[in-house]
Write a protein that holds these residues in place. Sequence first.
Motif, PDB file in Angstrom:
ATOM      1  N   PHE A 116       0.842  -1.191   0.000  1.00  0.00           N
ATOM      2  CA  PHE A 116       0.000   0.000   0.000  1.00  0.00           C
ATOM      3  C   PHE A 116       0.882   1.247   0.000  1.00  0.00           C
ATOM      4  O   PHE A 116       1.973   1.245   0.577  1.00  0.00           O
ATOM      5  CB  PHE A 116      -0.934  -0.022   1.203  1.00  0.00           C
ATOM      6  N   PRO A 117       0.433   2.321  -0.624  1.00  0.00           N
ATOM      7  CA  PRO A 117       1.274   3.523  -0.752  1.00  0.00           C
ATOM      8  C   PRO A 117       1.541   4.213   0.580  1.00  0.00           C
ATOM      9  O   PRO A 117       2.477   5.009   0.702  1.00  0.00           O
ATOM     10  CB  PRO A 117       0.480   4.424  -1.696  1.00  0.00           C
ATOM     11  N   GLU A 118       0.717   3.934   1.577  1.00  0.00           N
ATOM     12  CA  GLU A 118       0.950   4.485   2.914  1.00  0.00           C
ATOM     13  C   GLU A 118       0.496   3.470   3.948  1.00  0.00           C
ATOM     14  O   GLU A 118      -0.258   2.533   3.634  1.00  0.00           O
ATOM     15  CB  GLU A 118       0.199   5.799   3.094  1.00  0.00           C
ATOM     16  N   LYS A 119       0.946   3.640   5.160  1.00  0.00           N
ATOM     17  CA  LYS A 119       0.636   2.679   6.220  1.00  0.00           C
ATOM     18  C   LYS A 119      -0.860   2.686   6.515  1.00  0.00           C
ATOM     19  O   LYS A 119      -1.494   3.740   6.628  1.00  0.00           O
ATOM     20  CB  LYS A 119       1.434   3.033   7.478  1.00  0.00           C
ATOM     21  N   LEU A 120      -1.413   1.477   6.636  1.00  0.00           N
ATOM     22  CA  LEU A 120      -2.807   1.316   7.033  1.00  0.00           C
ATOM     23  C   LEU A 120      -2.829   1.103   8.545  1.00  0.00           C
ATOM     24  O   LEU A 120      -2.111   0.247   9.067  1.00  0.00           O
ATOM     25  CB  LEU A 120      -3.432   0.111   6.318  1.00  0.00           C
ATOM     26  N   HIS A 121      -3.652   1.851   9.234  1.00  0.00           N
ATOM     27  CA  HIS A 121      -3.645   1.801  10.692  1.00  0.00           C
ATOM     28  C   HIS A 121      -4.643   0.773  11.218  1.00  0.00           C
ATOM     29  O   HIS A 121      -5.669   0.477  10.595  1.00  0.00           O
ATOM     30  CB  HIS A 121      -3.957   3.186  11.265  1.00  0.00           C
ATOM     31  N   ALA A 122      -4.325   0.210  12.378  1.00  0.00           N
ATOM     32  CA  ALA A 122      -5.185  -0.774  13.030  1.00  0.00           C
ATOM     33  C   ALA A 122      -6.598  -0.210  13.178  1.00  0.00           C
ATOM     34  O   ALA A 122      -6.789   0.942  13.561  1.00  0.00           O
ATOM     35  CB  ALA A 122      -4.613  -1.138  14.388  1.00  0.00           C
ATOM     36  N   GLY A 123      -7.581  -1.045  12.831  1.00  0.00           N
ATOM     37  CA  GLY A 123      -8.982  -0.641  12.890  1.00  0.00           C
ATOM     38  C   GLY A 123      -9.537  -0.161  11.573  1.00  0.00           C
ATOM     39  O   GLY A 123     -10.763  -0.081  11.405  1.00  0.00           O
ATOM     40  N   LYS A 124      -8.674   0.164  10.620  1.00  0.00           N
ATOM     41  CA  LYS A 124      -9.129   0.672   9.320  1.00  0.00           C
ATOM     42  C   LYS A 124      -9.701  -0.471   8.476  1.00  0.00           C
ATOM     43  O   LYS A 124      -9.111  -1.552   8.388  1.00  0.00           O
ATOM     44  CB  LYS A 124      -7.976   1.334   8.578  1.00  0.00           C
ATOM     45  N   THR A 125     -10.848  -0.239   7.854  1.00  0.00           N
ATOM     46  CA  THR A 125     -11.443  -1.201   6.938  1.00  0.00           C
ATOM     47  C   THR A 125     -11.028  -0.856   5.513  1.00  0.00           C
ATOM     48  O   THR A 125     -11.132   0.295   5.087  1.00  0.00           O
ATOM     49  CB  THR A 125     -12.972  -1.195   7.066  1.00  0.00           C
ATOM     50  N   VAL A 126     -10.557  -1.866   4.804  1.00  0.00           N
ATOM     51  CA  VAL A 126      -9.982  -1.678   3.469  1.00  0.00           C
ATOM     52  C   VAL A 126     -10.661  -2.646   2.505  1.00  0.00           C
ATOM     53  O   VAL A 126     -11.001  -3.770   2.867  1.00  0.00           O
ATOM     54  CB  VAL A 126      -8.465  -1.932   3.486  1.00  0.00           C
ATOM     55  N   SER A 127     -10.835  -2.221   1.264  1.00  0.00           N
ATOM     56  CA  SER A 127     -11.390  -3.090   0.232  1.00  0.00           C
ATOM     57  C   SER A 127     -10.539  -2.972  -1.022  1.00  0.00           C
ATOM     58  O   SER A 127     -10.324  -1.869  -1.531  1.00  0.00           O
ATOM     59  CB  SER A 127     -12.840  -2.696  -0.077  1.00  0.00           C
ATOM     60  N   VAL A 128     -10.016  -4.096  -1.498  1.00  0.00           N
ATOM     61  CA  VAL A 128      -9.222  -4.095  -2.724  1.00  0.00           C
ATOM     62  C   VAL A 128      -9.880  -5.005  -3.754  1.00  0.00           C
ATOM     63  O   VAL A 128     -10.510  -6.004  -3.411  1.00  0.00           O
ATOM     64  CB  VAL A 128      -7.765  -4.547  -2.475  1.00  0.00           C
ATOM     65  N   ASP A 129      -9.739  -4.635  -5.016  1.00  0.00           N
ATOM     66  CA  ASP A 129     -10.215  -5.462  -6.128  1.00  0.00           C
ATOM     67  C   ASP A 129      -9.013  -6.166  -6.741  1.00  0.00           C
ATOM     68  O   ASP A 129      -8.099  -5.510  -7.253  1.00  0.00           O
ATOM     69  CB  ASP A 129     -10.907  -4.606  -7.188  1.00  0.00           C
ATOM     70  N   PHE A 130      -9.036  -7.485  -6.691  1.00  0.00           N
ATOM     71  CA  PHE A 130      -7.933  -8.313  -7.199  1.00  0.00           C
ATOM     72  C   PHE A 130      -8.401  -8.924  -8.520  1.00  0.00           C
ATOM     73  O   PHE A 130      -9.198  -9.857  -8.537  1.00  0.00           O
ATOM     74  CB  PHE A 130      -7.605  -9.399  -6.173  1.00  0.00           C
ATOM     75  N   TYR A 131      -7.905  -8.378  -9.644  1.00  0.00           N
ATOM     76  CA  TYR A 131      -8.271  -8.860 -10.970  1.00  0.00           C
ATOM     77  C   TYR A 131      -7.290  -9.946 -11.406  1.00  0.00           C
ATOM     78  O   TYR A 131      -6.068  -9.803 -11.233  1.00  0.00           O
ATOM     79  CB  TYR A 131      -8.237  -7.716 -11.982  1.00  0.00           C
ATOM     80  N   TYR A 132      -7.828 -10.995 -12.010  1.00  0.00           N
ATOM     81  CA  TYR A 132      -6.965 -12.101 -12.433  1.00  0.00           C
ATOM     82  C   TYR A 132      -7.566 -12.787 -13.645  1.00  0.00           C
ATOM     83  O   TYR A 132      -8.742 -12.574 -13.989  1.00  0.00           O
ATOM     84  CB  TYR A 132      -6.753 -13.086 -11.292  1.00  0.00           C
ATOM     85  N   SER A 133      -6.761 -13.641 -14.285  1.00  0.00           N
ATOM     86  CA  SER A 133      -7.244 -14.377 -15.457  1.00  0.00           C
ATOM     87  C   SER A 133      -6.293 -15.526 -15.732  1.00  0.00           C
ATOM     88  O   SER A 133      -5.173 -15.576 -15.214  1.00  0.00           O
ATOM     89  CB  SER A 133      -7.328 -13.457 -16.687  1.00  0.00           C
ATOM     90  N   GLY A 134      -6.754 -16.437 -16.576  1.00  0.00           N
ATOM     91  CA  GLY A 134      -5.863 -17.499 -17.009  1.00  0.00           C
ATOM     92  C   GLY A 134      -6.543 -18.853 -17.106  1.00  0.00           C
ATOM     93  O   GLY A 134      -7.766 -18.988 -16.941  1.00  0.00           O
ATOM     94  N   LYS A 135      -5.710 -19.828 -17.394  1.00  0.00           N
ATOM     95  CA  LYS A 135      -6.151 -21.205 -17.562  1.00  0.00           C
ATOM     96  C   LYS A 135      -5.620 -22.018 -16.384  1.00  0.00           C
ATOM     97  O   LYS A 135      -4.439 -22.344 -16.339  1.00  0.00           O
ATOM     98  CB  LYS A 135      -5.618 -21.760 -18.890  1.00  0.00           C
ATOM     99  N   PRO A 136      -6.465 -22.333 -15.405  1.00  0.00           N
ATOM    100  CA  PRO A 136      -5.979 -23.046 -14.223  1.00  0.00           C
ATOM    101  C   PRO A 136      -5.460 -24.436 -14.586  1.00  0.00           C
ATOM    102  O   PRO A 136      -5.983 -25.103 -15.487  1.00  0.00           O
ATOM    103  CB  PRO A 136      -7.206 -23.147 -13.326  1.00  0.00           C
ATOM    104  N   ARG A 137      -4.430 -24.829 -13.881  1.00  0.00           N
ATOM    105  CA  ARG A 137      -3.876 -26.168 -14.070  1.00  0.00           C
ATOM    106  C   ARG A 137      -4.537 -27.127 -13.094  1.00  0.00           C
ATOM    107  O   ARG A 137      -4.626 -26.857 -11.904  1.00  0.00           O
ATOM    108  CB  ARG A 137      -2.358 -26.143 -13.833  1.00  0.00           C
ATOM    109  N   GLU A 138      -5.014 -28.253 -13.608  1.00  0.00           N
ATOM    110  CA  GLU A 138      -5.602 -29.262 -12.729  1.00  0.00           C
ATOM    111  C   GLU A 138      -4.523 -29.816 -11.811  1.00  0.00           C
ATOM    112  O   GLU A 138      -3.428 -30.157 -12.255  1.00  0.00           O
ATOM    113  CB  GLU A 138      -6.230 -30.394 -13.548  1.00  0.00           C
ATOM    114  N   GLN A 139      -4.829 -29.913 -10.517  1.00  0.00           N
ATOM    115  CA  GLN A 139      -3.877 -30.471  -9.576  1.00  0.00           C
ATOM    116  C   GLN A 139      -4.619 -30.964  -8.347  1.00  0.00           C
ATOM    117  O   GLN A 139      -5.755 -30.602  -8.094  1.00  0.00           O
ATOM    118  CB  GLN A 139      -2.823 -29.446  -9.180  1.00  0.00           C
ATOM    119  N   GLY A 140      -3.966 -31.817  -7.580  1.00  0.00           N
ATOM    120  CA  GLY A 140      -4.609 -32.409  -6.421  1.00  0.00           C
ATOM    121  C   GLY A 140      -5.462 -33.594  -6.810  1.00  0.00           C
ATOM    122  O   GLY A 140      -5.704 -33.879  -7.985  1.00  0.00           O
ATOM    123  N   ARG A 141      -5.953 -34.299  -5.798  1.00  0.00           N
ATOM    124  CA  ARG A 141      -6.686 -35.532  -6.055  1.00  0.00           C
ATOM    125  C   ARG A 141      -7.923 -35.310  -6.914  1.00  0.00           C
ATOM    126  O   ARG A 141      -8.237 -36.087  -7.800  1.00  0.00           O
ATOM    127  CB  ARG A 141      -7.090 -36.181  -4.727  1.00  0.00           C
TER     128      ARG A 141
END
Length: 544
Positions: A116-141
């Motif tokens: 974050f560009p500046e320190k976030l203080h305890a008690g502050k509520t924050v919301s971020v949008d995490f954009y992603y894309s791609g072709k997931p690889r099959e893994q696990g049982r």
Amino acid sequence: MLIGPFWKRLLAIAPAFALSATLSAQTPKPPTHAQLLRGAYDRYRANNHLLSYHLDIRVDPAAKTVQGKNTIRFRMLQDDDRIQLDLTEDLNVDKIVLGKTELKYERDSGAVFVDFPEKLHAGKTVSVDFYYSGKPREQGRFGGIVFDKDPSGHPWVNTACEGTGASVWWPNKDQWRDKVENMQISVAIPSDLVDVSNGKFMGKTDLKDGYTRWDWMIHYPIDNYCVSINVGNYVHFSDKAGKMPVDFYVLPEHLDKAKKQFAQVPGMIAAYEHFFGQYPFIKDGYKLIEVPYTGMEHQSAVTYGNRFANGYYGNDWTGVGISLRFDFIIIHESGHEWFGNAISAADPADMWIHEGWTTYLECLYCEYMYGKADGLKYTNGYKMHVRNRNPILAQRGINAEEPDDDQYFKGALFLNTMRSVIDDDKRWFALIHDLFQHFKYHAILTEDIVAFFNQKLHANMTPIFDEYLRHAALPTLELKFGDGAVDYRWKVDEPAFNMPIKVGTPDHWQVIKPTTTWQTMSSPLKGDAFQVATDLYYVKVEKQ
């Protein structure tokens, strides 16, 4: 969940189990850097608490891709300028945005450190949008996320990622300790398909481009691995469990079989409510969804692949003639709604809280449906599957392989033993009911359960828990016979172990309280005539 080598061997059960108990303990492999990054709950995880997710994605079954965003809302617990999120390296981080500010980030294995560009203080509520894309690889049982076709050739996309990690198909804080408090799921898919996800169905919207968005709302805390999408050519039917609607989604060609098999659901819910109280996700309801793998306890959206047959794939896996009376996947995976989903382990090392308790719930289901004798018979049928090679509790903070399969069977047998130690069913059932109600919607550790037992029973049960959970070997009751007397003691790893146990004959049990020091009791019985109630307590007995 069904995991580990036991379940891979299950269809060939046989005598191998009798030999497996003699195998030596396995030496765990050192954790990898990636396992430590995902498993540790250190500064950049502990400095915040999750409040909500809104996963808003588009799934393309033909291209086998996922794209979209997760809006992650959290509250800072400490002053800091960085947090850790997770997304597998197979998927692209398109951008991470705070308001209109695009944030810098650093990727390391599956970890994504967001700055974050500046320190976030305890008690502050924050919301971020995490954009992603791609072709997931099959893994696990179960593949994590699998793009497949159903038997009729329609697209069939399913997720099942316990152990593998939810970050194989969507960005999140991929750990067990911090449950998000609520969540929205929006899934855009081709308009001729259906998406079934967790929570309450909020409606669908035609996007006018050949895709339709399905919206779901989860009103309760949820583990990230329980979040699921199930995209396919589903048909829907419903029933009621008491006053609560229950919904079922299956392939059209299996509709008649499903209507017959899924009739077991209301009775199952009634059984578990009898012991633990109201179904814990009443606002979200209960769904059972056909999938191409065995099954998973996705919260309020349990998945099912047991071929519409009783037992496990039609097999009597406990070998005592009771398993074929009911559908194992319905009863076991739905039991996780109480233990695993409502009450969750804070670390995968404590996964017996999910699996040992839910296996014990199977035993209680049998007792509720068929009587106490059959419940006890079913419970003891699990003894042949226990190997006693490794402790039930594994190493915390490393996100390595799940604990040994004994977490299921030995865990359930241990709980049956604790019931016998208390030796008062009214008190026992009140205890486990109150334990569930106390910890409901929380992530806990084994120590929390032990402390609850100790407080409610006004006794120190810690040595008994530690002996069964932290050591591989079973407690052994040593007996020496003399003229009119029997010497007895426990051979155990915990010096303070002093578990009472019933001995003598079934028509005249006597409770003794052995310790690790020899004691003597009067008894005219010798050898085989002197019995130990091993159907009530999971122990070894050595007679001299």
